[in-house]
Motif scaffolding. Structure first.
Motif, mmCIF file in Angstrom:
data_model
loop_
_atom_site.group_PDB
_atom_site.id
_atom_site.type_symbol
_atom_site.label_atom_id
_atom_site.label_comp_id
_atom_site.label_asym_id
_atom_site.label_seq_id
_atom_site.Cartn_x
_atom_site.Cartn_y
_atom_site.Cartn_z
ATOM 1 N N PRO A 1 0.792 -1.235 0.000
ATOM 2 C CA PRO A 1 0.000 0.000 0.000
ATOM 3 C C PRO A 1 0.829 1.293 0.000
ATOM 4 O O PRO A 1 0.522 2.206 -0.781
ATOM 5 C CB PRO A 1 -0.852 -0.133 1.274
ATOM 6 C CG PRO A 1 -1.014 -1.608 1.447
ATOM 7 C CD PRO A 1 0.327 -2.165 1.058
ATOM 8 N N PRO A 2 1.874 1.434 0.842
ATOM 9 C CA PRO A 2 2.659 2.671 0.788
ATOM 10 C C PRO A 2 3.312 2.892 -0.578
ATOM 11 O O PRO A 2 3.384 4.021 -1.073
ATOM 12 C CB PRO A 2 3.725 2.460 1.879
ATOM 13 C CG PRO A 2 3.099 1.497 2.825
ATOM 14 C CD PRO A 2 2.319 0.562 1.953
ATOM 15 N N PHE B 1 -6.414 -2.228 -5.233
ATOM 16 C CA PHE B 1 -5.771 -3.084 -4.243
ATOM 17 C C PHE B 1 -6.795 -3.730 -3.311
ATOM 18 O O PHE B 1 -6.750 -4.929 -3.059
ATOM 19 C CB PHE B 1 -4.766 -2.264 -3.423
ATOM 20 C CG PHE B 1 -3.955 -3.086 -2.473
ATOM 21 C CD1 PHE B 1 -2.801 -3.726 -2.898
ATOM 22 C CD2 PHE B 1 -4.323 -3.227 -1.140
ATOM 23 C CE1 PHE B 1 -2.033 -4.492 -2.031
ATOM 24 C CE2 PHE B 1 -3.569 -3.990 -0.260
ATOM 25 C CZ PHE B 1 -2.423 -4.615 -0.705
ATOM 26 N N ILE B 2 -7.734 -2.946 -2.813
ATOM 27 C CA ILE B 2 -8.703 -3.460 -1.842
ATOM 28 C C ILE B 2 -9.644 -4.463 -2.494
ATOM 29 O O ILE B 2 -10.086 -5.444 -1.866
ATOM 30 C CB ILE B 2 -9.517 -2.299 -1.198
ATOM 31 C CG1 ILE B 2 -10.179 -2.751 0.116
ATOM 32 C CG2 ILE B 2 -10.547 -1.749 -2.132
ATOM 33 C CD1 ILE B 2 -9.217 -3.000 1.227
ATOM 34 N N VAL C 1 -6.944 0.159 7.335
ATOM 35 C CA VAL C 1 -5.482 0.148 7.413
ATOM 36 C C VAL C 1 -4.846 0.352 6.040
ATOM 37 O O VAL C 1 -3.908 1.141 5.890
ATOM 38 C CB VAL C 1 -4.981 -1.166 8.045
ATOM 39 C CG1 VAL C 1 -3.460 -1.260 7.940
ATOM 40 C CG2 VAL C 1 -5.408 -1.239 9.504
ATOM 41 N N TYR C 2 -5.363 -0.314 5.020
ATOM 42 C CA TYR C 2 -4.821 -0.149 3.669
ATOM 43 C C TYR C 2 -4.947 1.300 3.198
ATOM 44 O O TYR C 2 -4.029 1.866 2.608
ATOM 45 C CB TYR C 2 -5.559 -1.053 2.674
ATOM 46 C CG TYR C 2 -5.248 -2.516 2.788
ATOM 47 C CD1 TYR C 2 -4.039 -2.968 3.305
ATOM 48 C CD2 TYR C 2 -6.181 -3.468 2.362
ATOM 49 C CE1 TYR C 2 -3.770 -4.312 3.400
ATOM 50 C CE2 TYR C 2 -5.916 -4.818 2.451
ATOM 51 C CZ TYR C 2 -4.710 -5.239 2.973
ATOM 52 O OH TYR C 2 -4.445 -6.576 3.054
ATOM 53 N N GLY C 3 -6.122 1.884 3.431
ATOM 54 C CA GLY C 3 -6.331 3.264 3.021
ATOM 55 C C GLY C 3 -5.339 4.198 3.696
ATOM 56 O O GLY C 3 -4.758 5.083 3.051
ATOM 57 N N GLY C 4 -5.134 3.995 4.992
ATOM 58 C CA GLY C 4 -4.190 4.828 5.730
ATOM 59 C C GLY C 4 -2.765 4.677 5.234
ATOM 60 O O GLY C 4 -2.037 5.668 5.043
#
Length: 427
Positions: free
Chosen positions: A28-29, A46-47, A240-243
């Motif tokens: 994700p980052p 991704f999600i 968490v992925y969004g963050g």
């Protein structure tokens, strides 16, 4: 009711931890960095490829008693067993499990001891998989160990990083993306690499076993609790992925494509918390990878024990997986990820098409519908991988949805239609 809700939360958070491993922290980052201001587009891809497909598999698996082969069987016994074994080996000792130890070493040990040699890596892998073995050997206790003890530490660490990164961004977000290809497709591709959907069915089996051990004997109740636990896990993953994707975007003006995924996460934690960020990162990586290693080892061992009808005991398989994974983990994260890409691009689409068709299994009376879809997708996936390696089969890039990473959809539909015209026994 309170006990039931508590059990659902424990199982759901345990599932979150088993999913959230090496790739989930790294990808994700990186997506955020390469996407810049359009980070949300790559996050959506991704999600969908990660949590979305995983939840879909869990729902289908729950309705099939958590037995992977039951999901795949209408595609043909031989193909079902091949895809089942290949999937479990991918999420098991060949790729995903060794990657957890390799990532932990590179991100939790090397930052504090940059001159560590091969001997240190070997010793670390032995310790890591010794802990995995100790916490995995009792199958029905795996979920409780992860859900009650390890997950809270992981979630608190992740939220601390994300909240601080949102309140005090590391840097400005780039107005342009770093890649020419579709950001949504890139998100899909990175979602594939987490391997979560491959492990969902096997993990559903562990979840159901745990639910049964807690006294829930009604099959309908077991299915309901498994699906609800999956939703808890999916929601936590999305947050968490969004963050993490957003945090990566705040590094988009400070790093480029030459920055490795591991170094980007290191840069994020240090940029947000300074020197203490290394310690927080070490904690996050350790618990993220350890919980995933435990969950995948248990799932893989249960699968192979089940298909051997108990001739291979759960305990012996756990031992073998831990030893083999300890050896492979010393090849390093980059090597493991590089090897995993073509394998996943071949297996994943077949798994997905069969899962989707299984949702409508009561309405589809012809097994050849499943077989046609599965084999067409399998052949197309092989050609796509060969094209990516050699450039010989360029026609696969012209198929609709290929640019989004879903080129196999049309071959799957064509195969299903053709298969439906071939008569077979009704079920």
């Amino acid at each position: 009711m309170k006990k039931k809700t508590n059990d659902i939360l424990i199982v759901g958070f345990a599932l979150f931890s088993m999913f959230f491993g090496a790739g989930n922290l790294l990808f994700p980052p990186y997506l955020g960095m390469v996407s810049g201001k359009n980070w949300f587009i790559s996050f959506l891809g991704f999600i969908i490829a990660d949590a979305g497909l995983s939840l879909l598999v869990i729902v289908v698996a729950a309705k099939n008693k958590g037995i992977l082969d039951e999901i795949l069987i209408r595609g043909g016994k031989k193909l079902a067993r091949f895809i089942g074994c290949a999937s479990i080996l991918c999420i098991g000792p060949f790729l995903a499990i060794p990657r957890t130890a390799a990532t932990t070493f590179e991100m939790s040990v090397l930052p504090f001891a940059p001159n560590s040699n091969t001997l240190v890596s070997v010793i670390f892998s032995i310790i890591f998989f010794g802990i995995t073995y100790a916490l995995t050997i009792r199958a029905t206790k795996v979920i409780d160990i992860i859900g009650k003890i390890l997950t809270p530490i992981l979630i608190i660490s992740l939220l601390a990083l994300i909240v601080k990164g949102i309140i005090t961004p590391i840097g400005p977000i780039s107005s342009t993306s770093m890649i020419d290809r579709s950001l949504f497709s890139e998100g899909i591709s990175q979602g594939y690499l987490t391997m979560d959907a491959l492990g969902s069915a096997a993990m559903a089996s562990i979840m159901i076993s745990t639910i049964v051990s807690k006294g829930y004997n009604d099959p309908k109740e077991q299915i309901s609790m498994t699906i609800k636990a999956g939703l808890v896990s999916g929601l936590a993953l999305a947050v968490v992925y969004g963050g993490l994707t957003y945090l990566g975007a705040t590094l988009s003006t400070m790093h480029d494509l030459n920055t490795s995924q591991a170094l980007l996460v290191v840069a994020a934690t240090e940029g947000i918390f300074g020197a203490p960020g290394k310690i927080l990162l070490a904690i996050m990586v350790l618990f993220a990878c350890l919980t995933t290693s435990i969950g995948l080892t248990s799932s893989a061992a249960k699968y192979f024990s089940d298909i051997s009808n108990g001739r291979l005991s759960y305990e012996k398989i756990v031992t073998a997986i831990c030893i083999f994974s300890a050896i492979v983990s010393n090849f390093g994260v980059s090597t493991i990820i590089k090897f995993s890409i073509p394998v996943l691009q071949t297996i994943y689409p077949v798994m997905i098409i069969l899962v989707v068709l299984t949702i409508f299994t009561k309405k589809i009376k012809n097994d050849n519908t499943f077989k046609g879809a599965a084999y067409f997708v399998f052949v197309f996936s092989i050609l796509s991988v060969l094209n990516s390696l050699t450039g010989v089969f360029k026609f696969v890039t012209l198929v609709p949805f290929a640019s989004l990473g879903f080129g196999w959809i049309i071959p799957g539909i064509v195969g299903a239609i053709l298969g439906s015209f071939i008569k077979t026994k009704k079920i």
